[in-house]
Design a protein around this motif. Structure first.
Motif, PDB file in Angstrom:
ATOM      1  N   ILE A  24       0.667  -0.923   0.198  1.00 35.65           N
ATOM      2  CA  ILE A  24       0.097   0.330   0.158  1.00 35.65           C
ATOM      3  C   ILE A  24       0.840   1.266  -0.403  1.00 35.65           C
ATOM      4  CG2 ILE A  24      -1.689   1.282   1.508  1.00 35.65           C
ATOM      5  CD1 ILE A  24      -3.086  -0.983   3.113  1.00 35.65           C
ATOM      6  N   PHE A  25       1.857   0.980   1.327  1.00 35.90           N
ATOM      7  CA  PHE A  25       2.453   2.468   0.642  1.00 35.90           C
ATOM      8  C   PHE A  25       3.667   2.599  -0.376  1.00 35.90           C
ATOM      9  CE2 PHE A  25       6.396   4.728   2.743  1.00 35.90           C
ATOM     10  CZ  PHE A  25       5.526   5.722   3.877  1.00 35.90           C
ATOM     11  N   VAL A  26       4.119   1.565  -1.336  1.00 34.81           N
ATOM     12  CA  VAL A  26       4.048   1.865  -2.240  1.00 34.81           C
ATOM     13  C   VAL A  26       3.888   2.388  -3.274  1.00 34.81           C
ATOM     14  CG1 VAL A  26       6.400   1.331  -4.087  1.00 34.81           C
ATOM     15  CG2 VAL A  26       6.619   0.461  -1.422  1.00 34.81           C
ATOM     16  N   ALA A  27       2.292   2.153  -3.657  1.00 37.31           N
ATOM     17  CA  ALA A  27       1.642   1.951  -4.785  1.00 37.31           C
ATOM     18  C   ALA A  27       0.991   3.481  -3.733  1.00 37.31           C
ATOM     19  CB  ALA A  27       0.803   0.977  -4.470  1.00 37.31           C
ATOM     20  N   ASN A  28       0.625   3.651  -2.766  1.00 44.91           N
ATOM     21  CA  ASN A  28       0.523   5.731  -2.785  1.00 44.91           C
ATOM     22  C   ASN A  28       1.730   6.466  -3.537  1.00 44.91           C
ATOM     23  OD1 ASN A  28      -2.203   5.834  -1.330  1.00 44.91           O
ATOM     24  ND2 ASN A  28      -1.905   4.007  -0.680  1.00 44.91           N
ATOM     25  N   LEU A  29       2.875   6.022  -2.712  1.00 47.32           N
ATOM     26  CA  LEU A  29       4.311   6.664  -3.226  1.00 47.32           C
ATOM     27  C   LEU A  29       4.190   7.064  -4.678  1.00 47.32           C
ATOM     28  CD1 LEU A  29       6.025   6.008  -0.061  1.00 47.32           C
ATOM     29  CD2 LEU A  29       4.691   8.028  -0.346  1.00 47.32           C
ATOM     30  N   LEU A  42       2.650  11.485  -9.181  1.00 48.42           N
ATOM     31  CA  LEU A  42       1.730  11.784 -10.784  1.00 48.42           C
ATOM     32  C   LEU A  42       0.578  12.905 -10.454  1.00 48.42           C
ATOM     33  CD1 LEU A  42       0.765   8.342 -12.516  1.00 48.42           C
ATOM     34  CD2 LEU A  42       2.825  10.357 -13.126  1.00 48.42           C
ATOM     35  N   HIS A  43       0.834  13.114  -8.585  1.00 47.74           N
ATOM     36  CA  HIS A  43       0.060  14.092  -7.679  1.00 47.74           C
ATOM     37  C   HIS A  43       0.498  15.567  -8.525  1.00 47.74           C
ATOM     38  CE1 HIS A  43      -2.836  15.649  -5.056  1.00 47.74           C
ATOM     39  NE2 HIS A  43      -3.049  15.050  -5.367  1.00 47.74           N
ATOM     40  N   PRO A  44      -0.305  16.352  -8.817  1.00 46.84           N
ATOM     41  CA  PRO A  44       0.014  17.940  -8.971  1.00 46.84           C
ATOM     42  C   PRO A  44      -0.449  18.423  -7.457  1.00 46.84           C
ATOM     43  CG  PRO A  44      -2.050  17.503  -9.697  1.00 46.84           C
ATOM     44  CD  PRO A  44      -1.746  16.240  -9.635  1.00 46.84           C
ATOM     45  N   PRO A  45       0.350  19.170  -7.153  1.00 40.18           N
ATOM     46  CA  PRO A  45       1.106  19.787  -8.077  1.00 40.18           C
ATOM     47  C   PRO A  45       2.530  19.486  -8.015  1.00 40.18           C
ATOM     48  CG  PRO A  45       0.977  21.552  -6.889  1.00 40.18           C
ATOM     49  CD  PRO A  45       0.215  20.388  -6.212  1.00 40.18           C
ATOM     50  N   LEU A  46       3.385  18.699  -7.140  1.00 39.45           N
ATOM     51  CA  LEU A  46       4.257  18.956  -7.103  1.00 39.45           C
ATOM     52  C   LEU A  46       5.066  17.275  -6.680  1.00 39.45           C
ATOM     53  CD1 LEU A  46       5.105  20.410  -3.722  1.00 39.45           C
ATOM     54  CD2 LEU A  46       5.589  21.588  -6.078  1.00 39.45           C
ATOM     55  N   THR A  93      -1.865  13.841 -17.409  1.00 35.28           N
ATOM     56  CA  THR A  93      -1.999  12.645 -16.631  1.00 35.28           C
ATOM     57  C   THR A  93      -3.085  12.247 -16.062  1.00 35.28           C
ATOM     58  OG1 THR A  93      -0.302  14.515 -15.360  1.00 35.28           O
ATOM     59  CG2 THR A  93       0.799  12.869 -16.538  1.00 35.28           C
ATOM     60  N   LEU A  94      -3.762  13.163 -15.735  1.00 39.85           N
ATOM     61  CA  LEU A  94      -4.831  13.170 -14.823  1.00 39.85           C
ATOM     62  C   LEU A  94      -5.673  12.067 -15.569  1.00 39.85           C
ATOM     63  CD1 LEU A  94      -6.215  16.410 -15.213  1.00 39.85           C
ATOM     64  CD2 LEU A  94      -5.065  15.807 -12.859  1.00 39.85           C
ATOM     65  N   PRO A  95      -5.888  11.653 -17.068  1.00 40.23           N
ATOM     66  CA  PRO A  95      -6.973  10.377 -16.647  1.00 40.23           C
ATOM     67  C   PRO A  95      -6.275   9.154 -16.510  1.00 40.23           C
ATOM     68  CG  PRO A  95      -6.481  11.302 -19.095  1.00 40.23           C
ATOM     69  CD  PRO A  95      -5.740  12.308 -17.542  1.00 40.23           C
ATOM     70  N   PHE A  96      -4.831   8.999 -16.544  1.00 49.62           N
ATOM     71  CA  PHE A  96      -3.969   8.107 -15.956  1.00 49.62           C
ATOM     72  C   PHE A  96      -3.864   8.125 -14.319  1.00 49.62           C
ATOM     73  CE2 PHE A  96      -2.545   8.475 -19.940  1.00 49.62           C
ATOM     74  CZ  PHE A  96      -2.357   7.704 -20.549  1.00 49.62           C
ATOM     75  N   LEU A  97      -3.954   9.335 -13.536  1.00 46.92           N
ATOM     76  CA  LEU A  97      -4.027   9.298 -12.292  1.00 46.92           C
ATOM     77  C   LEU A  97      -5.486   8.496 -11.719  1.00 46.92           C
ATOM     78  CD1 LEU A  97      -2.749  10.712  -9.715  1.00 46.92           C
ATOM     79  CD2 LEU A  97      -3.954  12.663 -10.338  1.00 46.92           C
ATOM     80  N   ALA A  98      -6.095   9.410 -12.368  1.00 42.44           N
ATOM     81  CA  ALA A  98      -7.900   8.766 -11.713  1.00 42.44           C
ATOM     82  C   ALA A  98      -7.676   7.419 -12.177  1.00 42.44           C
ATOM     83  CB  ALA A  98      -9.135   9.179 -12.888  1.00 42.44           C
ATOM     84  N   ILE A  99      -7.342   6.656 -12.892  1.00 42.50           N
ATOM     85  CA  ILE A  99      -7.575   5.237 -13.326  1.00 42.50           C
ATOM     86  C   ILE A  99      -6.732   4.331 -12.419  1.00 42.50           C
ATOM     87  CG2 ILE A  99      -5.933   4.591 -15.174  1.00 42.50           C
ATOM     88  CD1 ILE A  99      -7.744   2.815 -16.555  1.00 42.50           C
ATOM     89  N   LEU A 100      -4.861   4.546 -12.175  1.00 42.30           N
ATOM     90  CA  LEU A 100      -4.588   4.088 -10.598  1.00 42.30           C
ATOM     91  C   LEU A 100      -4.883   4.509  -9.678  1.00 42.30           C
ATOM     92  CD1 LEU A 100      -0.851   5.344 -12.237  1.00 42.30           C
ATOM     93  CD2 LEU A 100      -2.240   2.981 -12.499  1.00 42.30           C
ATOM     94  N   ALA A 101      -5.504   4.899  -9.486  1.00 41.53           N
ATOM     95  CA  ALA A 101      -6.029   5.397  -8.280  1.00 41.53           C
ATOM     96  C   ALA A 101      -7.182   4.297  -7.476  1.00 41.53           C
ATOM     97  CB  ALA A 101      -6.535   6.908  -8.300  1.00 41.53           C
ATOM     98  N   GLY A 102      -8.096   4.402  -8.595  1.00 47.25           N
ATOM     99  CA  GLY A 102      -8.798   3.315  -8.202  1.00 47.25           C
ATOM    100  C   GLY A 102      -8.257   1.980  -8.249  1.00 47.25           C
ATOM    101  N   GLY A 103      -6.628   1.802  -8.777  1.00 49.69           N
ATOM    102  CA  GLY A 103      -6.048   0.468  -8.914  1.00 49.69           C
ATOM    103  C   GLY A 103      -5.912   0.161  -6.946  1.00 49.69           C
ATOM    104  N   VAL A 104      -5.359   1.910  -7.199  1.00 48.59           N
ATOM    105  CA  VAL A 104      -4.789   1.574  -5.369  1.00 48.59           C
ATOM    106  C   VAL A 104      -5.688   1.253  -4.683  1.00 48.59           C
ATOM    107  CG1 VAL A 104      -3.620   3.042  -3.771  1.00 48.59           C
ATOM    108  CG2 VAL A 104      -2.863   3.468  -6.132  1.00 48.59           C
TER     109      VAL A 104
END
Length: 318
Positions: A247-252, A257-261, A283-294
């Protein structure tokens, strides 16, 4: 990115989508075996009093890593279908010919892992080994670098890129030191202990917290500083340490990809010579789908512990 962006544009992919895909793909390897963050997590939590085998971390990260890869692959396939890009039939002879053509490039991970396993190089020395191997192949085998002047030109480009990366990392490390100095992690954990009683709510709060951590801290500093602090809370809510590590590594990974930094956003901006905001929107579409994976990785611990339990290698602490 420098290799794949021109190739994707040549195949007909949109530039924004291509930049988003390459930026999002940059950290997907963090969950697979020999990942340094997984090794570091096992070392840090073991030193903190919760023994975790590196082998268990490696196996636990395989299915979550595959899930993240599949999600990004599905988004790429959807783009290809929407753009009606040319679909070429699979031919075994072409695959074998391409593999033979790329034999020197494919040997790179073999050389690096061989140097590590054979004790010819330490972990911190593997990057120079890889760079030396690439230089020899490009200068003397492929001869893409036809003269020493070309080598100097490439080194000049590399120094500029690495300089930008070092500036980003220095700022990130300074921010990490500041957070530690004012005891932000301790305050957040104290608040969580006082206000969160349900395991599912805690996991959701953990995801949000780690996503924010991954946005403003480099992954190695985050593991060293935050992981030991989360162990008592994870034990209280009966979250297995191997599952916690994934969980730790997946979130990091998502935090890159998380804006702004997010670090990948800044690196992609430098590499593709695009404004950070443009890379962020890509990258927003990828951020959204990967968030679902996390979230799926977080709430379905079988993805992490299933193989370990079925093989009897590790039954889990809870």
């Amino acid at each position: 990115g420098g290799l794949l962006l021109p190739a994707m544009l040549k195949e007909g992919y949109r530039e924004r989508f291509s930049i988003g895909l390459l930026t999002a793909s940059g950290s997907l390897g963090l969950l697979f075996p020999l990942s340094v963050p997984l090794i570091l997590f096992a070392i840090v939590v073991s030193a903190a009093g919760t023994p975790v085998e590196m082998g268990n971390m490696f196996i636990g990260g395989v299915l979550p890593g595959v899930l993240m890869l599949v999600l990004v692959g599905l988004l790429g396939s959807r783009e290809a279908l929407r753009q009606r890009l040319q679909r070429l039939p699979f031919r075994l002879n072409e695959m074998l010919a391409a593999t033979w053509e790329a034999k020197w490039e494919l040997l790179l991970p073999v050389v690096v892992l061989g140097a590590l396993i054979g004790n010819l190089a330490k972990t911190a020395e593997l990057a120079p080994v890889a760079a030396l191997y690439a230089l020899i192949v490009q200068r003397f085998i492929h001869r893409d670098l036809k003269s020493n002047a070309d080598v100097v030109r490439v080194m000049d480009d590399c120094v500029s890129l690495v300089g930008g990366v070092l500036l980003i990392l220095c700022v990130a490390i300074g921010l990490t030191r500041y957070f530690v100095l004012i005891e932000v992690p301790e305050q957040l954990i104290a608040w969580t202990s006082a206000h969160v009683a349900d395991r599912w709510v805690f996991l959701l709060c953990l995801n949000v917290f780690l996503l924010l951590v991954g946005t403003v801290m480099d992954i190695f500093s985050a593991i060293v500083v935050v992981a030991p602090l989360l162990l008592p809370l994870a034990a209280h809510f009966k979250i297995d340490p191997v599952h916690l590590g994934v969980i730790f590594v997946a979130n990091l990974e998502l935090g890159y990809l998380h804006p702004p930094l997010g670090l990948n956003l800044l690196l992609a901006s430098v590499r593709f010579k695009k404004p950070v905001l443009e890379v962020m929107w890509a990258t927003l579409p990828f951020l959204a789908i990967l968030a679902g994976g996390v979230l799926l990785i977080t709430y379905w611990d079988w993805l992490t512990l299933g193989i370990l339990r079925m093989t009897g290698m590790y039954a889990g602490l809870y």
